[in-house]
Design an enzyme around this catalytic site. Structure first.
Site, PDB file in Angstrom:
ATOM      1  N   CYS A  76     -45.564 -16.194  25.137  1.00  0.00           N
ATOM      2  CA  CYS A  76     -46.284 -15.638  23.993  1.00  0.00           C
ATOM      3  C   CYS A  76     -46.995 -16.758  23.233  1.00  0.00           C
ATOM      4  O   CYS A  76     -48.139 -16.623  22.830  1.00  0.00           O
ATOM      5  CB  CYS A  76     -45.304 -14.912  23.085  1.00  0.00           C
ATOM      6  SG  CYS A  76     -46.069 -14.194  21.621  1.00  0.00           S
ATOM      7  N   ARG A  95     -26.179 -23.748  27.631  1.00  0.00           N
ATOM      8  CA  ARG A  95     -24.813 -23.670  28.156  1.00  0.00           C
ATOM      9  C   ARG A  95     -24.791 -23.962  29.654  1.00  0.00           C
ATOM     10  O   ARG A  95     -23.876 -24.604  30.146  1.00  0.00           O
ATOM     11  CB  ARG A  95     -24.229 -22.281  27.864  1.00  0.00           C
ATOM     12  CG  ARG A  95     -22.737 -22.219  28.082  1.00  0.00           C
ATOM     13  CD  ARG A  95     -22.013 -23.046  27.033  1.00  0.00           C
ATOM     14  NE  ARG A  95     -20.657 -23.345  27.436  1.00  0.00           N
ATOM     15  CZ  ARG A  95     -20.240 -24.558  27.787  1.00  0.00           C
ATOM     16  NH1 ARG A  95     -21.076 -25.570  27.787  1.00  0.00           N
ATOM     17  NH2 ARG A  95     -18.993 -24.756  28.112  1.00  0.00           N
ATOM     18  N   CYS A 125     -46.835  -9.703  21.351  1.00  0.00           N
ATOM     19  CA  CYS A 125     -46.537  -9.993  22.757  1.00  0.00           C
ATOM     20  C   CYS A 125     -45.490  -9.064  23.354  1.00  0.00           C
ATOM     21  O   CYS A 125     -45.258  -9.088  24.565  1.00  0.00           O
ATOM     22  CB  CYS A 125     -46.025 -11.423  22.905  1.00  0.00           C
ATOM     23  SG  CYS A 125     -47.195 -12.676  22.366  1.00  0.00           S
ATOM     24  N   CYS A 148     -14.361 -21.132  36.716  1.00  0.00           N
ATOM     25  CA  CYS A 148     -13.880 -21.096  35.332  1.00  0.00           C
ATOM     26  C   CYS A 148     -13.941 -19.690  34.743  1.00  0.00           C
ATOM     27  O   CYS A 148     -13.028 -19.271  34.047  1.00  0.00           O
ATOM     28  CB  CYS A 148     -14.721 -22.022  34.448  1.00  0.00           C
ATOM     29  SG  CYS A 148     -14.315 -23.763  34.660  1.00  0.00           S
ATOM     30  N   HIS A 149     -15.033 -18.987  34.989  1.00  0.00           N
ATOM     31  CA  HIS A 149     -15.291 -17.766  34.227  1.00  0.00           C
ATOM     32  C   HIS A 149     -14.922 -16.472  34.960  1.00  0.00           C
ATOM     33  O   HIS A 149     -15.105 -15.389  34.428  1.00  0.00           O
ATOM     34  CB  HIS A 149     -16.739 -17.748  33.738  1.00  0.00           C
ATOM     35  CG  HIS A 149     -17.038 -18.896  32.823  1.00  0.00           C
ATOM     36  ND1 HIS A 149     -16.536 -18.968  31.544  1.00  0.00           N
ATOM     37  CD2 HIS A 149     -17.719 -20.062  33.016  1.00  0.00           C
ATOM     38  CE1 HIS A 149     -16.936 -20.111  30.977  1.00  0.00           C
ATOM     39  NE2 HIS A 149     -17.640 -20.796  31.849  1.00  0.00           N
ATOM     40  N   CYS A 173     -19.481 -21.549  38.780  1.00  0.00           N
ATOM     41  CA  CYS A 173     -19.414 -20.841  37.488  1.00  0.00           C
ATOM     42  C   CYS A 173     -18.181 -19.940  37.514  1.00  0.00           C
ATOM     43  O   CYS A 173     -17.446 -19.819  36.539  1.00  0.00           O
ATOM     44  CB  CYS A 173     -20.650 -19.978  37.273  1.00  0.00           C
ATOM     45  SG  CYS A 173     -22.230 -20.819  37.468  1.00  0.00           S
ATOM     46  N   CYS A 214     -22.529 -26.737  31.363  1.00  0.00           N
ATOM     47  CA  CYS A 214     -21.545 -26.433  32.411  1.00  0.00           C
ATOM     48  C   CYS A 214     -21.808 -27.270  33.658  1.00  0.00           C
ATOM     49  O   CYS A 214     -20.872 -27.788  34.271  1.00  0.00           O
ATOM     50  CB  CYS A 214     -21.571 -24.946  32.762  1.00  0.00           C
ATOM     51  SG  CYS A 214     -20.667 -23.912  31.594  1.00  0.00           S
TER      52      CYS A 214
END
Lengths: 103, 103, 278, 166
Positions: free
Chosen positions: C128, C235, C96, C195-196, C192, C239
């Site tokens: 696939c 994740r 694939c 925090c990041h 997002c 979050c």
């Protein structure tokens, strides 16, 4: 900005207390649930459904099933108020997110 | 793939260092699953390492050893190609054993 | 109902107005990486793939001991076995993917011109499977995460190379991901980026918040708190829940676009997945 | 919080493991079913079960070594983090500079059961072992080593915080 948001959340928590004073019937509970559901649909379409909204709606449906129409209506009104807040938040973010973006 | 054991054994300067990672849930018996049911204790009790058939370390493990346990130790002697044996038995009577050669 | 429609219409008007300024991924990339490099001058670009370990010596020391024999080793091994196992029709996953699926993870998420959608590696693995008569797997953990762990391991160290082609649909997907990343949501009113980006490198209770730069490079990830390997989507779901928002569906357009934007921002950084985190 | 210097850009040992797994080579993935020279399973009867169900250091040492008398010693070196990044996986190792070490144990005094693991160390094996244990909450971790029949120890307080971003 953050303080403003917190204020909104507080208002949301106060709304259901006022609503529970009204006399509830099966019909009024059902219509409150329908109204909340419509608002939640809007919130979801804007990718901002709150967990508390879903929990309140679950409570409303359960109370309706158990025949506690007053509780069902209170919870549904709560759910709608929360959903409205998240819609407000999402609407505001449509313009505000740009301020947080790193360029 | 249930009972894998990954082993590195390297000899240098007259001693051999063994590192092993053992696939095992090591359930302590204190944790609940999503449905709120206690997951029964399931952990390795005895693990044995041998070099050419002679025991070089016996470990006694309790439920406080981490999931997929890791251990590192060294012993005198051992040369490239010598077999290192690892075997364990857990509190449910399940066992696994493997053998690997010193690099 | 009519009222709702009017409200909806007015809501859609806003993003349309914004779209007037063309998305410029290349300029964004430069600005994004430059922001972090300026903020943390001691951390070289490639080191961002090690996330929180650039900011806490204690955590870094533990991590070094843990990756000496990493807990994701079993996932990589199992993933290889699954990857090499034939489908009922005799074909394998290798059929694939370009280059038989080896050393290509750094090019995902990929924009698919046929469907006009973003395809992360997990979705490609499921495609696939479906193409070869097998059922889809969960996009968050388990077998699919293991296969992803193996495929990613074959790209170890290769620079991330996500392409946003000059296709209005690709640019729109990129822009949607960017907007999702920076928009606050949930009852806690966090994005997002809260925090990041803004709080990157600072402590949230016991943990150090990883900068968004480099964040996607070590996925799939073995998290001690999960006790197994999970994907980037897992994740995202976590979050969203943390900020008290309902997560999107694992294969939703929102998450695909978010992964597209975030991974594009990591272009040039080396693949370091699978990784290990607390 | 500021960034720290002296970064490791990549972890060589991690690479080794990945490469070994990918190649299926000696570094070695082995499946018991396939391995011909597999050793016999160890005897479960030797397991010191009683030592693993005690709630105090004294009772644990008594059950494990037949004495609870232990001396703190600088000859026992122990490595454990000040703050565990996750209580589920805490790397703990000890290294004893003492003759005739025959056994060792790692205790976590505030765990539900005090003893985490113990080792029987034959002659020729160095009294230095690294493993990973679970800590339920902030606790004193003690490494006890039996040398010439006497117990000596090292200890360290390990802080366990809630995983903030689970």
């Amino acid at each position: 900005m953050k303080g403003f948001r917190c204020g909104l959340v507080l208002v949301g928590l106060l709304v259901p207390v006022a609503a529970s004073a009204a006399v509830a019937s099966k019909a009024s509970a059902a219509s409150a649930i329908a109204a909340a559901q419509a608002e939640m649909k809007l919130a979801a379409s804007m990718q901002d459904q709150w967990i508390a909204t879903v929990a309140a709606m679950k409570d409303a449906r359960l109370a309706l099933k158990q025949g506690d129409f007053a509780a069902a209506e209170t919870a549904a009104v709560h759910a709608k108020a929360l959903a409205s807040l998240s819609v407000e938040q999402a609407k505001a973010q449509r313009a505000l997110w740009v301020n947080e973006a790193v360029h | 793939m249930a009972h894998q054991i990954l082993v590195h054994a390297m000899s240098s300067g007259g001693s051999t260092t063994v590192e092993a990672l053992i696939k095992h849930p090591m359930d302590s018996g204190f944790v609940k699953d999503k449905a709120g049911k206690i997951i029964p204790a399931h952990y390795i009790e005895v693990i044995e390492f041998t070099h050419k058939g002679k025991i070089v370390l016996t470990g006694y493990w309790g439920p406080a050893v981490s999931k997929n346990p890791f251990i590192k130790f060294s012993f005198k002697g051992g040369k490239s190609g010598d077999p290192i044996g690892i075997s364990w038995v857990d509190n449910k009577g399940e066992t696994a054993a493997t053998s690997s050669n010193i690099m | 109902m009519k009222l709702a429609l009017i409200v909806l219409a007015s809501l859609w008007a806003a993003p349309l107005a914004q779209a007037a300024s063309q998305p410029d991924p290349a300029a964004d990339l430069q600005g994004f990486q430059g922001y972090f490099l300026k903020r943390f001058p001691k951390v070289p670009l490639a080191a961002y793939v090690n996330g929180p370990y650039n900011f806490s010596k204690s955590e870094r020391d533990q991590w070094k001991q843990i990756i000496e024999f990493p807990p994701y080793a079993f996932a990589v091994a199992d993933g290889k076995t699954l990857f090499d196992t034939k489908f009922a029709n005799g074909k394998t996953y290798a059929s694939c993917f370009p280059n038989g699926g080896i050393g290509i993870a750094q090019t995902y998420p990929m924009f698919d011109a046929k469907t006009g959608r973003v395809v992360p590696l997990g979705v490609a693995i499921n495609r696939c499977r479906v193409a070869n008569g097998a059922a889809k797997l969960s996009l968050t953990t388990g077998k699919l995460a293991d296969i992803e762990a193996y495929m990613t391991s074959t790209s170890d160290g290769k620079p991330i190379d996500v392409v946003v082609p000059h296709d209005p649909r690709a640019l729109a997907a990129y822009q949607a991901g960017k907007e999702y990343f920076y928009s606050r949501r949930g009852q806690l009113n966090f994005s997002c980026a809260s925090c990041h980006v803004q709080a990157a490198g600072m402590h949230l209770r016991g943990d150090v918040l990883a900068p968004a730069l480099g964040l996607t490079a070590s996925f799939p990830l073995y998290r001690s708190s999960w006790g197994d390997v999970g994907t980037l989507v897992r994740r995202f779901i976590g979050c969203n829940k943390k900020v008290k928002a309902e997560p999107e569906a694992a294969d939703s357009t929102a998450y695909r676009d978010l992964a597209y934007f975030m991974t594009y921002m990591n272009n040039g950084l080396p693949i370091a997945g699978p990784g290990a985190r607390p | 919080m500021t960034e720290i210097e002296g970064l490791i850009l990549s972890a060589p040992s991690r690479r080794t493991v990945l490469a070994a797994v990918a190649a299926g080579t000696a570094a070695g993935l082995m499946r018991p079913a396939l391995s011909f020279a597999a050793a016999a399973a160890p005897r479960a009867s030797s397991y010191p079960a009683k030592a693993f169900i005690q709630h105090s250091q004294d009772a644990t040492l008594q059950a494990m070594f037949g004495t609870s008398s232990v001396t703190a010693s600088a000859d026992v070196k122990m490595d454990a983090p000040d703050i565990a990044e996750n209580g589920a996986v805490v790397p703990v190792s000890f290294d004893a500079n003492a003759p005739k070490v025959t056994a060792a144990a790692i205790l976590a005094l505030d765990n539900p059961f005090v003893m985490a693991c113990a080792y029987k160390i034959p002659e020729g094996t160095s009294p230095a072992i690294a493993s990973r244990i679970k800590l339920g909450k902030t606790t004193k971790v003690v490494s006890v080593v039996q040398s010439g029949g006497k117990l000596m120890s090292a200890s360290k307080q390990v802080k366990v915080t809630l995983g903030g971003c689970g």
